[in-house]
Motif scaffolding. Structure first.
Motif, PDB file in Angstrom:
ATOM      1  N   GLU A   1       9.162  42.726   2.689  1.00  0.00           N
ATOM      2  CA  GLU A   1      10.055  41.774   3.363  1.00  0.00           C
ATOM      3  C   GLU A   1       9.461  40.362   3.379  1.00  0.00           C
ATOM      4  OE1 GLU A   1       7.583  43.924   6.527  1.00  0.00           O
ATOM      5  OE2 GLU A   1       8.681  44.461   4.701  1.00  0.00           O
ATOM      6  N   LEU A   2       8.135  40.297   3.474  1.00  0.00           N
ATOM      7  CA  LEU A   2       7.487  38.976   3.469  1.00  0.00           C
ATOM      8  C   LEU A   2       7.403  38.426   2.044  1.00  0.00           C
ATOM      9  CD1 LEU A   2       6.211  36.884   5.317  1.00  0.00           C
ATOM     10  CD2 LEU A   2       4.018  38.031   5.061  1.00  0.00           C
TER      11      LEU A   2
ATOM     12  N   LYS B   1       9.525  38.834  -0.327  1.00  0.00           N
ATOM     13  CA  LYS B   1      10.847  38.323  -0.711  1.00  0.00           C
ATOM     14  C   LYS B   1      11.017  36.860  -0.291  1.00  0.00           C
ATOM     15  CE  LYS B   1      13.170  42.806  -0.481  1.00  0.00           C
ATOM     16  NZ  LYS B   1      14.141  43.640   0.254  1.00  0.00           N
ATOM     17  N   LYS B   2      10.352  36.491   0.808  1.00  0.00           N
ATOM     18  CA  LYS B   2      10.445  35.115   1.318  1.00  0.00           C
ATOM     19  C   LYS B   2       9.829  34.120   0.335  1.00  0.00           C
ATOM     20  CE  LYS B   2       8.766  32.188   5.110  1.00  0.00           C
ATOM     21  NZ  LYS B   2       7.993  32.141   6.373  1.00  0.00           N
ATOM     22  N   TYR B   3       8.798  34.548  -0.362  1.00  0.00           N
ATOM     23  CA  TYR B   3       8.058  33.635  -1.229  1.00  0.00           C
ATOM     24  C   TYR B   3       8.366  33.820  -2.714  1.00  0.00           C
ATOM     25  CZ  TYR B   3       5.316  33.060   3.026  1.00  0.00           C
ATOM     26  OH  TYR B   3       4.942  32.816   4.313  1.00  0.00           O
TER      27      TYR B   3
ATOM     28  N   ASN C   1       4.469  28.682  -3.159  1.00  0.00           N
ATOM     29  CA  ASN C   1       5.170  28.892  -1.892  1.00  0.00           C
ATOM     30  C   ASN C   1       4.257  29.496  -0.834  1.00  0.00           C
ATOM     31  OD1 ASN C   1       7.599  27.827  -2.666  1.00  0.00           O
ATOM     32  ND2 ASN C   1       8.515  29.791  -3.244  1.00  0.00           N
TER      33      ASN C   1
ATOM     34  N   ASP D   1       2.641  27.636   2.758  1.00  0.00           N
ATOM     35  CA  ASP D   1       2.873  28.261   4.071  1.00  0.00           C
ATOM     36  C   ASP D   1       1.602  28.911   4.620  1.00  0.00           C
ATOM     37  OD1 ASP D   1       4.936  28.463   5.925  1.00  0.00           O
ATOM     38  OD2 ASP D   1       5.393  30.535   5.392  1.00  0.00           O
TER      39      ASP D   1
END
Length: 516
Positions: free
Chosen positions: A68-69, A71-73, A84, A88
């Motif tokens: 899930e994390l 997918k953010k990057y 990315n 962050d």
């Protein structure tokens, strides 16, 4: 084991320096900046391998992030995805214990030290990533994943990583002028001289005004933990080079050592000019300021500070009340004056202060009787704060073999200055270094350290080894004060020659009187 892992299996840790350097050479990066990039990725990998970051460098495995994390990057390729993550990075820390600190001690407003892994004053990771084509970035990530493995790296050796990195890059990026890495035996001697004063302390604070990557602070901590009662040790330091400052914070975090390391120039903006939080004292000050550091660009700022009533230096004035300053080419004096000022303040709080400071020979002897250096020294000696000075043997540092001294300062020193010469004509108080490197050929054994401590604190003087001099001096040449056996042999020969001359004259006189 994957094919990639098999390829790197037999590589040594040191190999990653050269592997990355080869890539940088391929894309046309200037050799003088290799070390910045190599250490930036090394800093990342140190935190990853010590479980301080949520991600790793294994791009084939989603950078070790939960789905899930990730997918953010995730982006079109490894390069954009990694960019990315780095943008962050301040949100991706874990298990950080002593990393963050008040922003007043940092290069910018952020208290989060992870911010400075990607900051123009420290390591510019985004720029280092952007300059690499995607396939080259993946090669770099592979190097640091499979070659630079710090999971089983001895934590006591972390403090030496910076020196090893810089030393290897020296062949590519030039000279190491001004950087004099301090070997363990010297630090142990400096600490041993303070154990008597600190032996009953359960908590101590150590300060290094030119701390570099914190090697002296870390080694001091280990020494005191092993030799005195104190187990609660807090470290304080200041470092003006952003990359070195950040590595110091990383090494101390990995060592889980309580610390506050300020970024900035100690001579122009000392973070601890009034001790800890403006009130508490340091128990021990240890320093190896850069030899011959130039401070002419900060001259006006430093002199203005010296002229103020709240100067953070011990200020020396001439007969007309004018501030006396040392040569602009040698900032060692300024570090000494900063440390003495701190010790004065601690004495006013009713607390005994002790310090060990390494210097080149110029600090104790340069300049004639009317020079500014002599006037400063005379004022320092008159403070009766210099307990002892040790003249070390040559070849104690990796990149210089000049003569150096260790000054031992104590606010309760009143018996004169004890001078000791380690390389003397009576008994050698040093050994050949067990692991010589570059110009570093000599060291101290534990037995040497015990002997030197005894010589440095006892009142009795030993011919050719030690001598106590009074404080009324403007300079000291330790070799001349202690003397050489050769000089005595010559003096004895002169005495014999005079006796023969007198005997011959007497014989001639008798001959004339009796025969003429």
């Amino acid at each position: 084991m994957t094919a990639k892992e098999s390829l790197f299996k037999n590589k040594e840790l040191k190999d990653f320096y050269w592997s990355y350097a080869d890539i940088l050479r391929d894309i046309g990066i200037n050799e003088s900046t290799y070390d910045q990039r190599i250490m930036a990725f090394m800093a990342l990998k140190l935190l990853i391998d010590n479980d301080k970051l949520l991600f790793n460098l294994e791009y084939r495995d989603n950078f070790g992030l939960p789905n899930e994390l990730y997918k953010k990057y995730k982006c079109k390729d490894t390069k954009d995805t990694f960019l990315n993550i780095i943008k962050d990075i301040k949100k991706l820390g874990k298990n950080l214990k002593y990393f963050n600190q008040k922003s007043q001690y940092n290069p910018d407003k952020s208290e989060n030290i992870l911010t400075y892994l990607n900051h123009y004053k420290t390591f510019e990771l985004e720029r280092y990533i952007l300059e690499l084509p995607n396939n080259y970035l993946e090669k770099v990530l592979d190097i640091y994943t499979y070659q630079a493995n710090f999971e089983d790296y001895p934590k006591e050796e972390y403090k030496d990583l910076y020196e090893k990195t810089i030393s290897r890059m020296k062949k590519l990026s030039g000279d190491l002028t001004g950087q004099h890495f301090t070997q363990k035996s010297i630090i142990h001697l400096m600490c041993e001289m303070a154990t008597h004063q600190l032996k009953n302390n359960t908590k101590i604070a150590i300060y290094d005004p030119a701390c570099g990557t914190g090697s002296m602070l870390m080694e001091s901590t280990e020494y005191f933990k092993a030799n005195i009662k104190a187990k609660d040790i807090e470290l304080y330091g200041q470092e003006m080079h952003g990359q070195t400052w950040l590595l110091c914070k990383i090494f101390l975090e990995i060592a889980e050592q309580k610390n506050t390391i300020a970024y900035g120039n100690t001579l122009t903006n000392p973070a601890f000019a009034n001790g800890i939080n403006g009130s508490d004292s340091f128990d021990f000050i240890i320093a190896n300021p850069p030899f011959g550091v130039d401070w002419k660009h900060n001259y006006d700022e430093i002199v203005t500070n010296m002229q103020s009533t709240k100067s953070h230096f011990f200020v020396v004035r001439d007969a007309k009340g004018k501030v006396v300053t040392p040569k602009k080419s040698d900032g060692q004096f300024l570090f000494m004056l900063h440390i003495i000022k701190l010790m004065e303040q601690e004495a006013k709080r009713g607390k005994r202060a002790v310090a060990g400071i390494i210097s080149s020979a110029t600090l104790i002897s340069t300049g004639g009787a009317t020079s500014s250096e002599s006037k400063i020294r005379k004022a320092i000696f008159n403070k009766q704060i210099v307990k002892a000075v040790l003249e070390q043997p040559r070849a104690m540092f990796t990149n210089t073999d000049i003569t150096s001294h260790i000054w031992f300062l104590d606010t309760e020193s009143k018996d004169g200055i004890k001078l000791v010469k380690a390389d003397n004509d009576e008994k050698k108080l040093f050994i050949l270094h067990p692991n010589p490197k570059d110009k570093m050929k000599h060291s101290y054994s534990q037995e040497n350290i015990k002997e030197l401590k005894k010589l440095l604190i006892q009142k009795k003087d030993l011919k050719y080894i030690s001598k106590t001099v009074d404080y009324n001096r403007h300079s000291i040449n330790i070799s001349n004060e202690i003397g050489f056996k050769d000089n005595d042999v010559l003096e004895s020969f002169d005495d014999i020659t005079d006796e023969i001359k007198e005997l011959m004259q007497s014989m001639c006189k008798d001959f004339k009187e009796n025969w003429f």
